[in-house]
Design a protein around this motif. Structure first.
Motif, PDB file in Angstrom:
ATOM      1  N   ILE A 247       0.833  -1.205   0.000  1.00 33.13           N
ATOM      2  CA  ILE A 247       0.000   0.000   0.000  1.00 33.13           C
ATOM      3  C   ILE A 247       0.867   1.254   0.000  1.00 33.13           C
ATOM      4  O   ILE A 247       0.623   2.210  -0.760  1.00 33.13           O
ATOM      5  N   LEU A 248       1.894   1.277   0.842  1.00 29.99           N
ATOM      6  CA  LEU A 248       2.781   2.439   0.916  1.00 29.99           C
ATOM      7  C   LEU A 248       3.588   2.591  -0.377  1.00 29.99           C
ATOM      8  O   LEU A 248       3.879   3.710  -0.809  1.00 29.99           O
ATOM      9  N   ALA A 249       3.940   1.468  -1.004  1.00 29.07           N
ATOM     10  CA  ALA A 249       4.665   1.532  -2.285  1.00 29.07           C
ATOM     11  C   ALA A 249       3.801   2.176  -3.356  1.00 29.07           C
ATOM     12  O   ALA A 249       4.289   2.978  -4.168  1.00 29.07           O
ATOM     13  N   ALA A 250       2.518   1.826  -3.376  1.00 30.31           N
ATOM     14  CA  ALA A 250       1.613   2.425  -4.363  1.00 30.31           C
ATOM     15  C   ALA A 250       1.523   3.929  -4.167  1.00 30.31           C
ATOM     16  O   ALA A 250       1.506   4.694  -5.145  1.00 30.31           O
ATOM     17  N   ASN A 251       1.474   4.375  -2.918  1.00 28.18           N
ATOM     18  CA  ASN A 251       1.419   5.820  -2.653  1.00 28.18           C
ATOM     19  C   ASN A 251       2.744   6.489  -2.994  1.00 28.18           C
ATOM     20  O   ASN A 251       2.785   7.621  -3.474  1.00 28.18           O
ATOM     21  N   THR A 252       3.844   5.773  -2.765  1.00 25.93           N
ATOM     22  CA  THR A 252       5.166   6.327  -3.094  1.00 25.93           C
ATOM     23  C   THR A 252       5.313   6.536  -4.595  1.00 25.93           C
ATOM     24  O   THR A 252       5.886   7.533  -5.045  1.00 25.93           O
ATOM     25  N   LEU A 253       4.794   5.590  -5.380  1.00 27.45           N
ATOM     26  CA  LEU A 253       4.875   5.736  -6.844  1.00 27.45           C
ATOM     27  C   LEU A 253       4.005   6.874  -7.346  1.00 27.45           C
ATOM     28  O   LEU A 253       4.196   7.347  -8.478  1.00 27.45           O
ATOM     29  N   LEU A 254       3.054   7.332  -6.535  1.00 24.78           N
ATOM     30  CA  LEU A 254       2.283   8.528  -6.894  1.00 24.78           C
ATOM     31  C   LEU A 254       3.226   9.715  -7.079  1.00 24.78           C
ATOM     32  O   LEU A 254       3.050  10.524  -8.004  1.00 24.78           O
ATOM     33  N   LEU A 282      12.148   9.041  -1.758  1.00 27.44           N
ATOM     34  CA  LEU A 282      13.063   8.319  -0.869  1.00 27.44           C
ATOM     35  C   LEU A 282      12.434   8.074   0.496  1.00 27.44           C
ATOM     36  O   LEU A 282      12.629   7.007   1.100  1.00 27.44           O
ATOM     37  N   ALA A 283      11.672   9.055   0.996  1.00 26.77           N
ATOM     38  CA  ALA A 283      10.984   8.871   2.274  1.00 26.77           C
ATOM     39  C   ALA A 283       9.970   7.741   2.165  1.00 26.77           C
ATOM     40  O   ALA A 283       9.884   6.866   3.055  1.00 26.77           O
ATOM     41  N   GLY A 284       9.202   7.724   1.078  1.00 23.03           N
ATOM     42  CA  GLY A 284       8.240   6.656   0.875  1.00 23.03           C
ATOM     43  C   GLY A 284       8.914   5.307   0.689  1.00 23.03           C
ATOM     44  O   GLY A 284       8.450   4.285   1.226  1.00 23.03           O
ATOM     45  N   ALA A 285      10.021   5.283  -0.076  1.00 25.98           N
ATOM     46  CA  ALA A 285      10.739   4.028  -0.305  1.00 25.98           C
ATOM     47  C   ALA A 285      11.325   3.496   1.006  1.00 25.98           C
ATOM     48  O   ALA A 285      11.337   2.281   1.249  1.00 25.98           O
ATOM     49  N   ALA A 286      11.810   4.399   1.858  1.00 32.09           N
ATOM     50  CA  ALA A 286      12.408   3.979   3.130  1.00 32.09           C
ATOM     51  C   ALA A 286      11.378   3.328   4.051  1.00 32.09           C
ATOM     52  O   ALA A 286      11.618   2.248   4.610  1.00 32.09           O
ATOM     53  N   ILE A 287      10.228   3.964   4.208  1.00 32.88           N
ATOM     54  CA  ILE A 287       9.203   3.390   5.098  1.00 32.88           C
ATOM     55  C   ILE A 287       8.623   2.120   4.485  1.00 32.88           C
ATOM     56  O   ILE A 287       8.285   1.167   5.205  1.00 32.88           O
ATOM     57  N   THR A 288       8.528   2.071   3.146  1.00 29.88           N
ATOM     58  CA  THR A 288       8.047   0.854   2.479  1.00 29.88           C
ATOM     59  C   THR A 288       8.999  -0.309   2.729  1.00 29.88           C
ATOM     60  O   THR A 288       8.587  -1.418   3.081  1.00 29.88           O
ATOM     61  N   TYR A 289      10.286  -0.063   2.561  1.00 30.89           N
ATOM     62  CA  TYR A 289      11.292  -1.100   2.782  1.00 30.89           C
ATOM     63  C   TYR A 289      11.329  -1.539   4.237  1.00 30.89           C
ATOM     64  O   TYR A 289      11.482  -2.723   4.547  1.00 30.89           O
ATOM     65  N   SER A 290      11.177  -0.581   5.133  1.00 32.91           N
ATOM     66  CA  SER A 290      11.164  -0.901   6.557  1.00 32.91           C
ATOM     67  C   SER A 290      10.012  -1.844   6.903  1.00 32.91           C
ATOM     68  O   SER A 290      10.183  -2.816   7.638  1.00 32.91           O
ATOM     69  N   LYS A 405      -2.342  -0.126  12.634  1.00 30.86           N
ATOM     70  CA  LYS A 405      -1.213   0.463  13.344  1.00 30.86           C
ATOM     71  C   LYS A 405      -0.018   0.736  12.428  1.00 30.86           C
ATOM     72  O   LYS A 405       0.507   1.858  12.411  1.00 30.86           O
ATOM     73  N   PRO A 406       0.457  -0.246  11.642  1.00 30.32           N
ATOM     74  CA  PRO A 406       1.580   0.057  10.728  1.00 30.32           C
ATOM     75  C   PRO A 406       1.216   1.080   9.653  1.00 30.32           C
ATOM     76  O   PRO A 406       2.063   1.869   9.231  1.00 30.32           O
ATOM     77  N   LEU A 407      -0.066   1.082   9.212  1.00 28.23           N
ATOM     78  CA  LEU A 407      -0.466   2.075   8.217  1.00 28.23           C
ATOM     79  C   LEU A 407      -0.460   3.484   8.792  1.00 28.23           C
ATOM     80  O   LEU A 407      -0.065   4.437   8.110  1.00 28.23           O
ATOM     81  N   VAL A 408      -0.883   3.627  10.042  1.00 22.86           N
ATOM     82  CA  VAL A 408      -0.829   4.945  10.694  1.00 22.86           C
ATOM     83  C   VAL A 408       0.612   5.431  10.762  1.00 22.86           C
ATOM     84  O   VAL A 408       0.912   6.599  10.484  1.00 22.86           O
ATOM     85  N   THR A 409       1.525   4.520  11.097  1.00 21.76           N
ATOM     86  CA  THR A 409       2.944   4.884  11.147  1.00 21.76           C
ATOM     87  C   THR A 409       3.454   5.293   9.763  1.00 21.76           C
ATOM     88  O   THR A 409       4.126   6.326   9.603  1.00 21.76           O
ATOM     89  N   GLY A 410       3.144   4.472   8.767  1.00 24.59           N
ATOM     90  CA  GLY A 410       3.632   4.753   7.419  1.00 24.59           C
ATOM     91  C   GLY A 410       3.084   6.037   6.849  1.00 24.59           C
ATOM     92  O   GLY A 410       3.841   6.884   6.333  1.00 24.59           O
ATOM     93  N   TYR A 411       1.770   6.228   6.963  1.00 23.43           N
ATOM     94  CA  TYR A 411       1.175   7.445   6.422  1.00 23.43           C
ATOM     95  C   TYR A 411       1.528   8.667   7.259  1.00 23.43           C
ATOM     96  O   TYR A 411       1.542   9.795   6.753  1.00 23.43           O
ATOM     97  N   GLY A 412       1.829   8.458   8.535  1.00 20.91           N
ATOM     98  CA  GLY A 412       2.306   9.580   9.348  1.00 20.91           C
ATOM     99  C   GLY A 412       3.634  10.111   8.830  1.00 20.91           C
ATOM    100  O   GLY A 412       3.838  11.329   8.732  1.00 20.91           O
ATOM    101  N   ILE A 413       4.532   9.190   8.466  1.00 22.27           N
ATOM    102  CA  ILE A 413       5.833   9.600   7.919  1.00 22.27           C
ATOM    103  C   ILE A 413       5.664  10.241   6.545  1.00 22.27           C
ATOM    104  O   ILE A 413       6.296  11.279   6.243  1.00 22.27           O
ATOM    105  N   LEU A 414       4.819   9.665   5.710  1.00 20.79           N
ATOM    106  CA  LEU A 414       4.574  10.269   4.393  1.00 20.79           C
ATOM    107  C   LEU A 414       3.970  11.665   4.538  1.00 20.79           C
ATOM    108  O   LEU A 414       4.335  12.592   3.808  1.00 20.79           O
ATOM    109  N   GLY A 415       3.033  11.813   5.489  1.00 24.55           N
ATOM    110  CA  GLY A 415       2.418  13.122   5.713  1.00 24.55           C
ATOM    111  C   GLY A 415       3.428  14.162   6.146  1.00 24.55           C
ATOM    112  O   GLY A 415       3.415  15.308   5.667  1.00 24.55           O
TER     113      GLY A 415
END
Length: 430
Positions: A247-254, A282-290, A405-415
């Motif tokens: 999910i985070l990868a799809a948003n990162t590719l946006l 890079l921020a999106g790729a980092a949280i996605t990889y994590s 919970k992980p989505l809140v963390t991921g989207y928090g970093i993207l935000g």
């Protein structure tokens, strides 16, 4: 060597070496494609191709101003190959022409190397070697192509190569600065990005896991991909971090998709905003990889069926895009004229809750002369922020409870990353 032999002699030696080496490589590649029990039966081993190209080289250079000898050699080699093909066809019942065509190419190779630029010769050799190598892959690919896929390809060629040059460039709505050609260019660009990602997903990576599906789906349509992944996660109790990373990868590719659109329609602005979008990516790729690393290797990979199965070149999609483009053009023009940058800021956030592609393309096409680069960049980032918020909200609503919970963390970093870029552009750091 040039001092001892001269320029022409040095070139002659280099051309001859390249001819022999390239033809030998083609022959070796051809030999490797055959089974052990077939190598003695089939024409076209490594040495044979090298001998044919050497003969072609000699006959081409002995009479540089008269090609009679070279053409005579071509007809002799051609006649021998035709006779060989006819005999094999009678004895085997069926026989392919690959070896015959490769032999003729090897005879023509020296003339090509001598007369054409070196880089183009290398390109041709690489293509020939690749086509010779991927025979089984091409067969597998052709079996996947059904009638609807040829129809889709035909649509793509029609909208890009036939309709686009014919669409008039005259502005038909002066107030909105819209011409049919500008509108169709926008449709072509979006369709091209979606179609390429669709082909990659369907034919190159048909069995892709969730993460790769999220990446390719993000180029195709991040909104649709995140919607499907979030909804499917309810059906699979495990794979928490695998679904989250997809999910985070799809948003990162946006972020990458938006930057590509900027580059196509406003190259100077794309270069100016490259550091900002690189930071977001890079921020999106980092949280996605994590998140992906947290997924235990013992988990069974989840199926990605259902992502990008629809045709990206449907007529109704183009009609909806065209309508949204015109609507956003009118709304943007009115907002900028009445409320200035403050109105555009609010509008860009609101647009982020819908399809941002028509809005941002309209900015670069119709308002390039009325808006500064900073204003267009700020509006783009605001739309991206609104779209990211939308993705986060409905992914949290649609996903399984374990993913929240992980989505809140991921989207928090993207935000936070999007806010940082927005502030940087607002401060003039571009």
């Amino acid at each position: 060597m040039k001092q001892l032999l001269g320029v022409e002699e040095s070139k002659m030696i280099v051309d001859f070496v390249l001819t022999v080496v390239f033809s030998l490589l083609i022959g070796i590649e051809r030999n490797n494609q055959l089974a052990e029990n077939e190598r003695e039966k089939v024409f076209g081993t490594d040495r044979t191709f090298a001998f044919i190209s050497t003969l072609g080289y000699i006959l081409f250079i002995i009479t540089p101003h008269d090609l009679t000898a070279y053409l005579s050699g071509f007809f002799v080699i051609g006649a021998l190959l035709v006779g060989y093909y006819v005999i094999r066809l009678k004895t085997e019942g069926y026989f392919g022409m690959t070896a015959v065509i490769l032999a003729l190419l090897m005879y023509a190779l020296p003339a090509f190397i001598i007369t054409e630029p070196r880089w183009f010769s290398l390109l041709v050799i690489v293509i020939v070697m690749t086509l010779s190598e991927i025979k089984s892959q091409i067969k597998a690919f052709s079996t996947k192509l059904i009638g609807t896929e040829f129809l889709t390809l035909s649509k793509f060629l029609i909208i890009t190569g036939v309709i686009l040059p014919l669409v008039p460039t005259e502005i038909v709505i002066p107030y909105l600065n819209i011409s049919p050609h500008r509108l169709w260019v926008a449709i072509v660009v979006i369709s091209s990005i979606s179609y390429v990602s669709y082909l990659l997903r369907k034919f190159i990576f048909p069995n892709a896991g969730l993460l790769l599906s999220g990446i390719l789906g993000g180029l195709y349509s991040s909104t649709a991909t995140i919607f499907i992944l979030s909804r499917k996660s309810k059906d699979v109790p495990g794979n928490i971090y695998e679904y989250t990373s997809a999910i985070l990868a799809a948003n990162t590719l946006l972020f990458l998709r938006v930057w590509i659109i900027i580059f196509v329609f406003n190259e100077p602005l794309a270069l100016a905003t490259m550091p900002h979008f690189t930071f977001l990516f890079l921020a999106g790729a980092a949280i996605t990889y994590s998140m992906y690393r947290k997924e235990k290797s013992s988990k069974t990979p989840a199926s990605s069926t259902g992502i990008m199965d629809s045709n990206p070149l449907e007529l109704k999609i183009a009609i909806i895009f065209a309508i949204l483009y015109v609507v956003f053009s009118f709304v943007t023009s009115y907002t900028v004229a009445q409320y200035g940058m403050a109105g555009l800021t609010v509008l860009s956030y609101v647009v982020g809750l819908t399809d941002i592609n028509p809005f941002i393309i309209n900015l670069y096409q119709s308002h390039a002369t009325t808006l500064t680069s900073s204003m267009m960049a700020q509006a783009t980032i605001n739309a991206v922020a609104g779209n990211t918020i939308l993705h986060g909200v409905y992914s949290l609503i649609l996903c399984g409870k374990e993913l929240r919970k992980p989505l809140v963390t991921g989207y928090g970093i993207l935000g936070l990353a999007v806010v940082a870029v927005s502030v940087a552009i607002g401060l003039g750091w571009m």
